[in-house]
Scaffold this motif. Sequence first.
Motif, PDB file in Angstrom:
ATOM      1  N   THR A   1       0.867  -1.173   0.000  1.00 26.08           N
ATOM      2  CA  THR A   1       0.000   0.000   0.000  1.00 26.08           C
ATOM      3  C   THR A   1       0.904   1.223   0.000  1.00 26.08           C
ATOM      4  O   THR A   1       2.119   1.101   0.180  1.00 26.08           O
ATOM      5  CB  THR A   1      -0.937   0.006   1.225  1.00 26.08           C
ATOM      6  OG1 THR A   1      -1.911   1.039   1.065  1.00 26.08           O
ATOM      7  CG2 THR A   1      -0.177   0.211   2.525  1.00 26.08           C
ATOM      8  N   THR A   2       0.327   2.390  -0.222  1.00 23.60           N
ATOM      9  CA  THR A   2       1.117   3.626  -0.251  1.00 23.60           C
ATOM     10  C   THR A   2       0.769   4.454   0.973  1.00 23.60           C
ATOM     11  O   THR A   2      -0.386   4.850   1.162  1.00 23.60           O
ATOM     12  CB  THR A   2       0.816   4.429  -1.531  1.00 23.60           C
ATOM     13  OG1 THR A   2       1.115   3.621  -2.671  1.00 23.60           O
ATOM     14  CG2 THR A   2       1.658   5.699  -1.580  1.00 23.60           C
ATOM     15  N   PHE A   3       1.764   4.711   1.802  1.00 24.85           N
ATOM     16  CA  PHE A   3       1.536   5.416   3.057  1.00 24.85           C
ATOM     17  C   PHE A   3       1.633   6.917   2.858  1.00 24.85           C
ATOM     18  O   PHE A   3       2.388   7.418   2.026  1.00 24.85           O
ATOM     19  CB  PHE A   3       2.542   4.936   4.113  1.00 24.85           C
ATOM     20  CG  PHE A   3       2.378   3.490   4.466  1.00 24.85           C
ATOM     21  CD1 PHE A   3       1.345   3.083   5.297  1.00 24.85           C
ATOM     22  CD2 PHE A   3       3.233   2.527   3.958  1.00 24.85           C
ATOM     23  CE1 PHE A   3       1.168   1.745   5.612  1.00 24.85           C
ATOM     24  CE2 PHE A   3       3.082   1.188   4.273  1.00 24.85           C
ATOM     25  CZ  PHE A   3       2.047   0.789   5.097  1.00 24.85           C
ATOM     26  N   LYS A   4       0.856   7.616   3.651  1.00 24.08           N
ATOM     27  CA  LYS A   4       0.761   9.070   3.513  1.00 24.08           C
ATOM     28  C   LYS A   4       1.189   9.814   4.769  1.00 24.08           C
ATOM     29  O   LYS A   4       1.816  10.877   4.685  1.00 24.08           O
ATOM     30  CB  LYS A   4      -0.678   9.454   3.154  1.00 24.08           C
ATOM     31  CG  LYS A   4      -0.894  10.943   2.932  1.00 24.08           C
ATOM     32  CD  LYS A   4      -2.328  11.217   2.516  1.00 24.08           C
ATOM     33  CE  LYS A   4      -2.550  12.709   2.258  1.00 24.08           C
ATOM     34  NZ  LYS A   4      -3.949  12.985   1.833  1.00 24.08           N
ATOM     35  N   SER A   5       0.860   9.307   5.943  1.00 23.71           N
ATOM     36  CA  SER A   5       1.162  10.026   7.185  1.00 23.71           C
ATOM     37  C   SER A   5       1.445   9.028   8.295  1.00 23.71           C
ATOM     38  O   SER A   5       1.150   7.834   8.182  1.00 23.71           O
ATOM     39  CB  SER A   5       0.004  10.945   7.578  1.00 23.71           C
ATOM     40  OG  SER A   5      -1.172  10.187   7.819  1.00 23.71           O
ATOM     41  N   ALA A   6       2.027   9.550   9.384  1.00 24.06           N
ATOM     42  CA  ALA A   6       2.373   8.678  10.507  1.00 24.06           C
ATOM     43  C   ALA A   6       2.446   9.487  11.785  1.00 24.06           C
ATOM     44  O   ALA A   6       2.876  10.645  11.788  1.00 24.06           O
ATOM     45  CB  ALA A   6       3.706   7.994  10.244  1.00 24.06           C
ATOM     46  N   ALA A   7       2.045   8.865  12.883  1.00 21.03           N
ATOM     47  CA  ALA A   7       2.137   9.481  14.207  1.00 21.03           C
ATOM     48  C   ALA A   7       2.339   8.383  15.235  1.00 21.03           C
ATOM     49  O   ALA A   7       1.552   7.429  15.300  1.00 21.03           O
ATOM     50  CB  ALA A   7       0.882  10.289  14.534  1.00 21.03           C
ATOM     51  N   ASN A   8       3.412   8.498  15.996  1.00 25.12           N
ATOM     52  CA  ASN A   8       3.801   7.522  17.011  1.00 25.12           C
ATOM     53  C   ASN A   8       3.806   6.103  16.429  1.00 25.12           C
ATOM     54  O   ASN A   8       4.648   5.795  15.612  1.00 25.12           O
ATOM     55  CB  ASN A   8       2.921   7.624  18.251  1.00 25.12           C
ATOM     56  CG  ASN A   8       3.582   6.985  19.475  1.00 25.12           C
ATOM     57  OD1 ASN A   8       4.630   6.344  19.380  1.00 25.12           O
ATOM     58  ND2 ASN A   8       2.973   7.157  20.646  1.00 25.12           N
ATOM     59  N   ALA A   9       2.855   5.251  16.809  1.00 19.69           N
ATOM     60  CA  ALA A   9       2.881   3.861  16.339  1.00 19.69           C
ATOM     61  C   ALA A   9       1.856   3.592  15.248  1.00 19.69           C
ATOM     62  O   ALA A   9       1.536   2.431  14.973  1.00 19.69           O
ATOM     63  CB  ALA A   9       2.646   2.920  17.512  1.00 19.69           C
ATOM     64  N   THR A  10       1.369   4.653  14.601  1.00 22.29           N
ATOM     65  CA  THR A  10       0.320   4.493  13.590  1.00 22.29           C
ATOM     66  C   THR A  10       0.774   5.035  12.237  1.00 22.29           C
ATOM     67  O   THR A  10       1.259   6.164  12.150  1.00 22.29           O
ATOM     68  CB  THR A  10      -0.964   5.219  14.018  1.00 22.29           C
ATOM     69  OG1 THR A  10      -1.403   4.705  15.286  1.00 22.29           O
ATOM     70  CG2 THR A  10      -2.067   5.029  12.990  1.00 22.29           C
ATOM     71  N   LEU A  11       0.612   4.216  11.209  1.00 23.61           N
ATOM     72  CA  LEU A  11       0.831   4.619   9.823  1.00 23.61           C
ATOM     73  C   LEU A  11      -0.513   4.657   9.115  1.00 23.61           C
ATOM     74  O   LEU A  11      -1.363   3.782   9.337  1.00 23.61           O
ATOM     75  CB  LEU A  11       1.742   3.621   9.098  1.00 23.61           C
ATOM     76  CG  LEU A  11       3.254   3.731   9.335  1.00 23.61           C
ATOM     77  CD1 LEU A  11       3.941   2.429   8.924  1.00 23.61           C
ATOM     78  CD2 LEU A  11       3.818   4.892   8.531  1.00 23.61           C
ATOM     79  N   THR A  12      -0.729   5.659   8.270  1.00 24.85           N
ATOM     80  CA  THR A  12      -1.988   5.790   7.529  1.00 24.85           C
ATOM     81  C   THR A  12      -1.678   5.852   6.050  1.00 24.85           C
ATOM     82  O   THR A  12      -0.775   6.574   5.620  1.00 24.85           O
ATOM     83  CB  THR A  12      -2.740   7.058   7.965  1.00 24.85           C
ATOM     84  OG1 THR A  12      -2.951   7.005   9.383  1.00 24.85           O
ATOM     85  CG2 THR A  12      -4.075   7.155   7.250  1.00 24.85           C
TER      86      THR A  12
END
Length: 430
Positions: free
Chosen positions: A28-39
Amino acid sequence: MTTVTTAGPDVFERRESEARSYCRSFPTTFKSAANATLTDVDGRSYTDFLAGCSSLNYGHNDPDMKAALIDYIASDGVTHGLDMQTEAKAAFIETFERLVLKPRGMDHKIMFTGPTGTNAVEAAMKLARKVTGRQTIIAFTNGFHGMTMGALGATGNESKRSGAGGASLGDIARMPYEGAFGPDADTLTQIEILLDNPSSGYDAPAAFIVEPVQGEGGLNAASKEWMQGIARLARKHGALLIVDEIQAGIGRTGGFFSFDEFGIEPDLIPLAKSLSGMGLPLAVLLIKQEHDIWKPAEHNGTFRGNNHAFVTARVALEKFWSDGKFAGSVREKADYLEQRLDAMRMHVSGSRLKGRGMMRGIDFGSGDLAATICAECFRNGLIIETSGAEDEVVKVLAPLTIPAEQFAAGLDILENAIAAAVSPNRIAAE
Protein backbone atom coordinates in the motif's frame (compact mmCIF):
# COMPACT_ATOMS: atom_id res chain seq x y z
CA MET A 1 3.22 27.05 -3.50
CA THR A 2 3.84 23.69 -5.19
CA THR A 3 1.01 21.16 -5.07
CA VAL A 4 2.09 17.58 -4.38
CA THR A 5 0.43 15.13 -6.73
CA THR A 6 0.14 11.55 -5.52
CA ALA A 7 1.24 9.17 -8.26
CA GLY A 8 -0.33 5.78 -8.68
CA PRO A 9 1.34 2.65 -7.27
CA ASP A 10 2.42 1.62 -10.78
CA VAL A 11 5.18 4.24 -10.64
CA PHE A 12 7.12 2.08 -8.18
CA GLU A 13 6.94 -0.99 -10.38
CA ARG A 14 7.81 1.07 -13.43
CA ARG A 15 10.78 3.00 -12.06
CA GLU A 16 12.01 1.76 -8.69
CA SER A 17 14.79 -0.83 -8.56
CA GLU A 18 14.05 -4.50 -8.00
CA ALA A 19 16.11 -4.16 -4.80
CA ARG A 20 13.04 -2.88 -2.94
CA SER A 21 11.82 -5.29 -0.30
CA TYR A 22 9.52 -4.08 2.50
CA CYS A 23 6.99 -2.66 0.07
CA ARG A 24 6.47 -6.17 -1.28
CA SER A 25 5.28 -7.28 2.16
CA PHE A 26 3.16 -4.17 2.70
CA PRO A 27 1.58 -3.36 -0.69
CA THR A 28 0.00 0.00 0.00
CA THR A 29 1.12 3.63 -0.25
CA PHE A 30 1.54 5.42 3.06
CA LYS A 31 0.76 9.07 3.51
CA SER A 32 1.16 10.03 7.19
CA ALA A 33 2.37 8.68 10.51
CA ALA A 34 2.14 9.48 14.21
CA ASN A 35 3.80 7.52 17.01
CA ALA A 36 2.88 3.86 16.34
CA THR A 37 0.32 4.49 13.59
CA LEU A 38 0.83 4.62 9.82
CA THR A 39 -1.99 5.79 7.53
CA ASP A 40 -2.17 5.04 3.82
CA VAL A 41 -3.58 7.12 0.95
CA ASP A 42 -6.94 5.38 1.30
CA GLY A 43 -7.23 6.49 4.91
CA ARG A 44 -6.64 3.06 6.44
CA SER A 45 -4.56 3.02 9.61
CA TYR A 46 -2.01 0.39 10.60
CA THR A 47 -0.22 -0.27 13.87
CA ASP A 48 3.52 -0.26 13.24
CA PHE A 49 5.46 -3.16 14.80
CA LEU A 50 8.40 -2.56 12.43
CA ALA A 51 9.37 1.00 13.40
CA GLY A 52 11.87 1.45 10.61
CA CYS A 53 13.76 -1.66 11.78
CA SER A 54 14.30 0.05 15.13
CA SER A 55 15.03 3.45 13.56
CA LEU A 56 11.88 4.86 15.18
CA ASN A 57 12.21 3.75 18.79
CA TYR A 58 10.45 6.97 19.84
CA GLY A 59 7.71 6.56 17.24
CA HIS A 60 6.85 8.56 14.14
CA ASN A 61 6.92 12.37 14.28
CA ASP A 62 7.47 12.94 17.98
CA PRO A 63 5.85 16.37 18.56
CA ASP A 64 8.76 17.86 20.52
CA MET A 65 11.38 16.79 17.99
CA LYS A 66 9.16 17.98 15.17
CA ALA A 67 8.63 21.40 16.75
CA ALA A 68 12.37 21.85 17.40
CA LEU A 69 13.22 20.89 13.83
CA ILE A 70 10.59 23.24 12.35
CA ASP A 71 11.92 26.10 14.49
CA TYR A 72 15.49 25.32 13.44
CA ILE A 73 14.62 25.25 9.75
CA ALA A 74 12.55 28.44 10.03
CA SER A 75 15.53 30.23 11.61
CA ASP A 76 17.80 29.25 8.68
CA GLY A 77 19.86 26.93 10.85
CA VAL A 78 22.73 25.21 9.07
CA THR A 79 21.51 22.11 7.23
CA HIS A 80 24.69 20.55 5.86
CA GLY A 81 27.97 21.13 7.63
CA LEU A 82 30.46 18.42 6.59
CA ASP A 83 32.45 18.27 9.84
CA MET A 84 32.45 21.99 10.50
CA GLN A 85 31.50 23.25 13.95
CA THR A 86 27.89 24.36 14.33
CA GLU A 87 25.66 25.28 17.26
CA ALA A 88 23.43 22.28 16.64
CA LYS A 89 26.39 19.90 16.63
CA ALA A 90 27.85 21.37 19.82
CA ALA A 91 24.49 21.08 21.59
CA PHE A 92 24.15 17.42 20.58
CA ILE A 93 27.69 16.51 21.68
CA GLU A 94 27.30 18.25 25.04
CA THR A 95 23.95 16.56 25.67
CA PHE A 96 25.25 13.13 24.67
CA GLU A 97 28.26 13.61 26.93
CA ARG A 98 26.07 14.67 29.88
CA LEU A 99 23.28 12.10 29.59
CA VAL A 100 24.96 9.06 28.03
CA LEU A 101 28.73 9.04 28.47
CA LYS A 102 29.35 10.58 31.90
CA PRO A 103 26.71 8.57 33.81
CA ARG A 104 28.41 5.40 32.53
CA GLY A 105 31.95 6.57 33.15
CA MET A 106 32.72 6.36 29.44
CA ASP A 107 35.56 8.42 27.98
CA HIS A 108 34.78 7.68 24.33
CA LYS A 109 35.26 10.23 21.58
CA ILE A 110 32.42 10.70 19.05
CA MET A 111 33.26 10.19 15.39
CA PHE A 112 30.61 11.32 12.90
CA THR A 113 30.70 8.92 9.97
CA GLY A 114 28.46 8.73 6.93
CA PRO A 115 24.70 8.70 7.51
CA THR A 116 23.95 4.99 8.04
CA GLY A 117 24.95 2.15 10.31
CA THR A 118 27.11 0.41 7.76
CA ASN A 119 29.26 3.58 7.56
CA ALA A 120 29.90 3.40 11.30
CA VAL A 121 30.78 -0.30 11.05
CA GLU A 122 33.19 0.34 8.19
CA ALA A 123 34.92 3.02 10.24
CA ALA A 124 35.16 0.68 13.25
CA MET A 125 36.72 -2.15 11.26
CA LYS A 126 39.10 0.20 9.50
CA LEU A 127 40.22 1.82 12.75
CA ALA A 128 40.68 -1.53 14.53
CA ARG A 129 43.05 -2.64 11.77
CA LYS A 130 44.90 0.67 11.95
CA VAL A 131 45.29 0.50 15.74
CA THR A 132 46.44 -3.14 15.91
CA GLY A 133 48.27 -3.49 12.61
CA ARG A 134 46.32 -6.72 12.04
CA GLN A 135 43.83 -7.64 9.33
CA THR A 136 41.45 -10.30 10.62
CA ILE A 137 38.12 -9.33 12.18
CA ILE A 138 36.25 -12.03 14.09
CA ALA A 139 32.54 -11.91 13.30
CA PHE A 140 29.83 -14.33 14.38
CA THR A 141 27.35 -16.71 12.84
CA ASN A 142 24.03 -15.02 12.02
CA GLY A 143 25.55 -11.57 12.49
CA PHE A 144 24.41 -8.60 10.43
CA HIS A 145 26.51 -5.45 10.24
CA GLY A 146 25.62 -3.74 6.98
CA MET A 147 25.65 -3.95 3.20
CA THR A 148 28.80 -2.11 2.12
CA MET A 149 31.69 -4.41 1.29
CA GLY A 150 33.63 -4.44 4.57
CA ALA A 151 30.52 -4.65 6.76
CA LEU A 152 29.04 -7.21 4.37
CA GLY A 153 32.09 -9.39 4.93
CA ALA A 154 31.19 -9.47 8.63
CA THR A 155 27.54 -10.24 7.80
CA GLY A 156 26.62 -13.91 7.77
CA ASN A 157 23.42 -14.07 5.70
CA GLU A 158 23.97 -15.83 2.37
CA SER A 159 21.35 -13.86 0.44
CA LYS A 160 22.85 -10.55 1.58
CA ARG A 161 26.40 -11.67 0.80
CA SER A 162 25.41 -12.81 -2.68
CA GLY A 163 24.71 -9.18 -3.56
CA ALA A 164 28.49 -8.70 -3.79
CA GLY A 165 28.41 -10.64 -7.06
CA GLY A 166 31.21 -13.00 -6.09
CA ALA A 167 33.66 -10.29 -5.04
CA SER A 168 36.04 -11.15 -2.21
CA LEU A 169 34.69 -10.48 1.27
CA GLY A 170 37.92 -11.41 3.02
CA ASP A 171 39.83 -10.78 6.24
CA ILE A 172 36.92 -12.12 8.30
CA ALA A 173 37.06 -15.16 10.59
CA ARG A 174 33.63 -16.54 11.47
CA MET A 175 33.03 -17.87 14.97
CA PRO A 176 29.91 -19.45 16.53
CA TYR A 177 27.61 -17.09 18.43
CA GLU A 178 26.24 -18.23 21.77
CA GLY A 179 23.74 -21.03 21.14
CA ALA A 180 24.78 -21.50 17.51
CA PHE A 181 25.34 -25.24 18.07
CA GLY A 182 22.49 -25.67 20.52
CA PRO A 183 22.05 -24.80 24.19
CA ASP A 184 24.55 -27.39 25.44
CA ALA A 185 27.50 -26.33 23.28
CA ASP A 186 29.99 -23.99 24.97
CA THR A 187 30.95 -21.79 22.03
CA LEU A 188 33.05 -19.48 24.20
CA THR A 189 35.37 -22.32 25.14
CA GLN A 190 35.51 -23.45 21.52
CA ILE A 191 36.57 -19.97 20.40
CA GLU A 192 39.20 -19.77 23.11
CA ILE A 193 40.68 -23.15 22.14
CA LEU A 194 40.92 -22.11 18.49
CA LEU A 195 42.60 -18.79 19.29
CA ASP A 196 45.02 -20.34 21.79
CA ASN A 197 46.14 -23.06 19.37
CA PRO A 198 48.98 -21.72 17.15
CA SER A 199 48.16 -24.41 14.58
CA SER A 200 44.40 -23.78 14.39
CA GLY A 201 44.78 -21.53 11.36
CA TYR A 202 43.21 -18.58 13.15
CA ASP A 203 45.48 -15.54 13.30
CA ALA A 204 45.40 -13.09 16.19
CA PRO A 205 42.51 -10.76 15.29
CA ALA A 206 42.35 -7.00 15.02
CA ALA A 207 38.91 -7.03 16.60
CA PHE A 208 35.81 -8.95 17.56
CA ILE A 209 32.57 -7.46 16.21
CA VAL A 210 29.43 -8.63 17.97
CA GLU A 211 25.75 -7.72 18.45
CA PRO A 212 24.40 -8.33 21.98
CA VAL A 213 21.09 -9.17 20.28
CA GLN A 214 21.21 -10.25 16.63
CA GLY A 215 18.34 -8.33 15.07
CA GLU A 216 18.45 -9.62 11.51
CA GLY A 217 20.00 -12.96 12.48
CA GLY A 218 16.92 -14.21 14.32
CA LEU A 219 16.86 -12.36 17.68
CA ASN A 220 19.62 -14.46 19.20
CA ALA A 221 20.43 -12.81 22.53
CA ALA A 222 23.83 -13.22 24.15
CA SER A 223 24.08 -13.67 27.90
CA LYS A 224 26.02 -11.38 30.19
CA GLU A 225 28.52 -14.19 30.85
CA TRP A 226 29.12 -14.86 27.16
CA MET A 227 29.61 -11.18 26.34
CA GLN A 228 32.01 -10.82 29.25
CA GLY A 229 33.87 -13.85 27.92
CA ILE A 230 34.23 -12.29 24.47
CA ALA A 231 35.49 -9.08 26.06
CA ARG A 232 38.03 -11.11 28.04
CA LEU A 233 39.23 -12.92 24.90
CA ALA A 234 39.64 -9.62 23.10
CA ARG A 235 41.87 -8.31 25.87
CA LYS A 236 43.79 -11.58 26.10
CA HIS A 237 44.66 -11.52 22.41
CA GLY A 238 45.29 -7.79 22.09
CA ALA A 239 42.21 -7.24 19.92
CA LEU A 240 39.63 -4.46 20.09
CA LEU A 241 36.04 -5.14 21.06
CA ILE A 242 33.46 -3.67 18.66
CA VAL A 243 29.93 -3.86 20.06
CA ASP A 244 27.40 -3.13 17.31
CA GLU A 245 24.53 -1.22 18.96
CA ILE A 246 22.86 -0.09 15.74
CA GLN A 247 19.62 -2.07 16.11
CA ALA A 248 19.73 -3.30 19.72
CA GLY A 249 20.74 0.01 21.29
CA ILE A 250 19.13 3.34 22.18
CA GLY A 251 16.49 1.93 24.48
CA ARG A 252 15.42 -1.12 22.49
CA THR A 253 16.40 -3.56 25.25
CA GLY A 254 15.73 -1.17 28.14
CA GLY A 255 18.97 0.73 28.74
CA PHE A 256 20.46 3.22 26.34
CA PHE A 257 22.98 0.55 25.32
CA SER A 258 22.04 -3.10 25.11
CA PHE A 259 25.26 -3.91 27.03
CA ASP A 260 24.46 -1.52 29.91
CA GLU A 261 24.08 -4.31 32.48
CA PHE A 262 26.93 -6.47 31.18
CA GLY A 263 29.89 -4.84 32.88
CA ILE A 264 31.98 -4.61 29.71
CA GLU A 265 33.88 -1.69 28.17
CA PRO A 266 33.74 -1.81 24.36
CA ASP A 267 36.59 -0.12 22.52
CA LEU A 268 34.40 0.87 19.57
CA ILE A 269 30.61 1.27 19.43
CA PRO A 270 28.77 1.86 16.15
CA LEU A 271 25.45 3.70 16.65
CA ALA A 272 22.81 4.71 14.10
CA LYS A 273 19.10 3.98 13.45
CA SER A 274 17.26 5.65 16.39
CA LEU A 275 20.15 7.93 17.32
CA SER A 276 18.55 10.90 15.54
CA GLY A 277 15.30 10.20 17.36
CA MET A 278 13.13 10.92 14.36
CA GLY A 279 14.33 8.66 11.58
CA LEU A 280 16.76 11.20 10.13
CA PRO A 281 20.10 9.78 8.91
CA LEU A 282 22.73 9.96 11.65
CA ALA A 283 25.48 7.48 12.52
CA VAL A 284 28.45 7.74 14.85
CA LEU A 285 31.30 5.61 16.06
CA LEU A 286 32.19 5.90 19.74
CA ILE A 287 35.95 5.46 20.19
CA LYS A 288 37.95 4.97 23.35
CA GLN A 289 40.31 7.93 23.67
CA GLU A 290 43.49 5.90 23.26
CA HIS A 291 42.30 4.44 19.96
CA ASP A 292 41.42 7.73 18.29
CA ILE A 293 44.54 7.78 16.10
CA TRP A 294 42.95 9.06 12.89
CA LYS A 295 44.78 11.72 10.94
CA PRO A 296 42.64 14.65 9.77
CA ALA A 297 40.40 13.59 6.85
CA GLU A 298 41.80 10.04 6.92
CA HIS A 299 38.23 8.82 7.12
CA ASN A 300 35.36 11.11 6.17
CA GLY A 301 31.99 11.33 4.45
CA THR A 302 30.02 14.08 2.77
CA PHE A 303 26.89 13.64 4.89
CA ARG A 304 28.46 13.28 8.33
CA GLY A 305 27.15 16.72 9.35
CA ASN A 306 23.36 16.34 9.24
CA ASN A 307 22.44 19.24 11.51
CA HIS A 308 18.73 18.52 11.32
CA ALA A 309 19.50 15.15 12.91
CA PHE A 310 21.66 16.82 15.57
CA VAL A 311 18.65 18.94 16.55
CA THR A 312 16.20 16.04 16.90
CA ALA A 313 18.80 13.77 18.54
CA ARG A 314 19.43 16.35 21.24
CA VAL A 315 15.70 16.68 21.95
CA ALA A 316 15.35 12.90 22.12
CA LEU A 317 18.14 12.60 24.66
CA GLU A 318 16.75 15.38 26.86
CA LYS A 319 13.17 14.13 26.64
CA PHE A 320 13.75 10.41 27.20
CA TRP A 321 17.09 10.01 28.99
CA SER A 322 17.23 12.81 31.58
CA ASP A 323 15.95 10.37 34.22
CA GLY A 324 15.00 6.70 34.50
CA LYS A 325 11.29 7.00 33.74
CA PHE A 326 11.49 6.13 30.05
CA ALA A 327 13.76 3.13 30.61
CA GLY A 328 11.39 1.95 33.33
CA SER A 329 8.40 2.18 30.99
CA VAL A 330 10.30 0.19 28.35
CA ARG A 331 11.01 -2.57 30.86
CA GLU A 332 7.34 -2.71 31.83
CA LYS A 333 6.29 -3.06 28.20
CA ALA A 334 9.01 -5.64 27.65
CA ASP A 335 7.66 -7.77 30.52
CA TYR A 336 4.16 -7.56 29.04
CA LEU A 337 5.47 -8.44 25.58
CA GLU A 338 7.31 -11.48 26.92
CA GLN A 339 4.17 -12.74 28.66
CA ARG A 340 2.01 -12.30 25.57
CA LEU A 341 4.48 -13.91 23.17
CA ASP A 342 5.12 -16.80 25.53
CA ALA A 343 1.39 -17.54 25.50
CA MET A 344 1.18 -17.19 21.70
CA ARG A 345 3.92 -19.69 21.00
CA MET A 346 1.79 -22.38 22.64
CA HIS A 347 -0.25 -22.48 19.43
CA VAL A 348 2.66 -24.03 17.53
CA SER A 349 4.62 -27.06 18.67
CA GLY A 350 8.33 -26.47 19.02
CA SER A 351 8.18 -22.69 18.59
CA ARG A 352 10.53 -20.63 20.77
CA LEU A 353 10.53 -17.20 22.35
CA LYS A 354 13.62 -15.20 21.34
CA GLY A 355 15.26 -11.85 21.97
CA ARG A 356 15.41 -9.45 24.88
CA GLY A 357 13.55 -6.35 26.04
CA MET A 358 11.39 -4.77 23.34
CA MET A 359 13.34 -6.72 20.73
CA ARG A 360 11.36 -9.94 20.90
CA GLY A 361 9.85 -12.52 18.61
CA ILE A 362 8.79 -16.11 18.09
CA ASP A 363 10.85 -18.63 16.16
CA PHE A 364 8.34 -20.81 14.31
CA GLY A 365 10.98 -22.96 12.63
CA SER A 366 9.45 -22.23 9.22
CA GLY A 367 9.87 -19.21 7.00
CA ASP A 368 6.65 -20.08 5.16
CA LEU A 369 4.63 -20.13 8.38
CA ALA A 370 6.19 -16.89 9.60
CA ALA A 371 5.43 -15.20 6.26
CA THR A 372 1.82 -16.42 6.39
CA ILE A 373 1.43 -14.97 9.88
CA CYS A 374 2.88 -11.60 8.87
CA ALA A 375 0.66 -11.41 5.78
CA GLU A 376 -2.41 -12.13 7.89
CA CYS A 377 -1.34 -9.41 10.32
CA PHE A 378 -1.06 -6.88 7.49
CA ARG A 379 -4.54 -7.74 6.24
CA ASN A 380 -5.80 -6.92 9.72
CA GLY A 381 -3.93 -3.66 10.18
CA LEU A 382 -0.60 -4.65 11.72
CA ILE A 383 2.82 -4.13 10.13
CA ILE A 384 5.29 -6.75 11.33
CA GLU A 385 8.23 -8.52 9.71
CA THR A 386 10.46 -11.58 9.98
CA SER A 387 14.13 -12.23 10.65
CA GLY A 388 16.48 -15.19 10.90
CA ALA A 389 18.49 -17.29 8.47
CA GLU A 390 15.32 -18.55 6.80
CA ASP A 391 12.98 -15.71 7.91
CA GLU A 392 11.55 -18.07 10.49
CA VAL A 393 11.23 -15.55 13.33
CA VAL A 394 8.29 -13.15 13.57
CA LYS A 395 9.89 -10.07 15.12
CA VAL A 396 8.17 -7.41 17.23
CA LEU A 397 9.89 -4.01 16.99
CA ALA A 398 7.08 -1.73 18.15
CA PRO A 399 7.95 1.88 18.98
CA LEU A 400 8.98 2.11 22.62
CA THR A 401 6.47 4.94 23.02
CA ILE A 402 3.47 2.95 21.79
CA PRO A 403 0.39 3.49 24.01
CA ALA A 404 -0.40 0.44 26.14
CA GLU A 405 -3.88 -0.01 24.66
CA GLN A 406 -2.59 0.09 21.09
CA PHE A 407 0.25 -2.28 22.00
CA ALA A 408 -2.23 -4.79 23.41
CA ALA A 409 -4.50 -4.48 20.36
CA GLY A 410 -1.57 -5.05 18.02
CA LEU A 411 -0.54 -8.15 19.94
CA ASP A 412 -4.16 -9.36 19.72
CA ILE A 413 -3.90 -9.13 15.92
CA LEU A 414 -0.66 -11.11 16.02
CA GLU A 415 -2.14 -13.77 18.27
CA ASN A 416 -5.20 -14.15 16.05
CA ALA A 417 -2.95 -14.39 12.97
CA ILE A 418 -0.94 -17.19 14.57
CA ALA A 419 -4.09 -19.06 15.50
CA ALA A 420 -5.50 -18.62 11.99
CA ALA A 421 -2.26 -19.80 10.38
CA VAL A 422 -2.27 -23.13 12.25
CA SER A 423 -6.05 -23.67 12.45
CA PRO A 424 -7.79 -26.07 12.54
CA ASN A 425 -4.92 -28.24 13.73
CA ARG A 426 -3.55 -26.32 16.69
CA ILE A 427 -0.94 -28.34 18.52
CA ALA A 428 0.09 -27.53 22.04
CA ALA A 429 3.76 -26.75 22.45
CA GLU A 430 5.87 -29.43 23.99
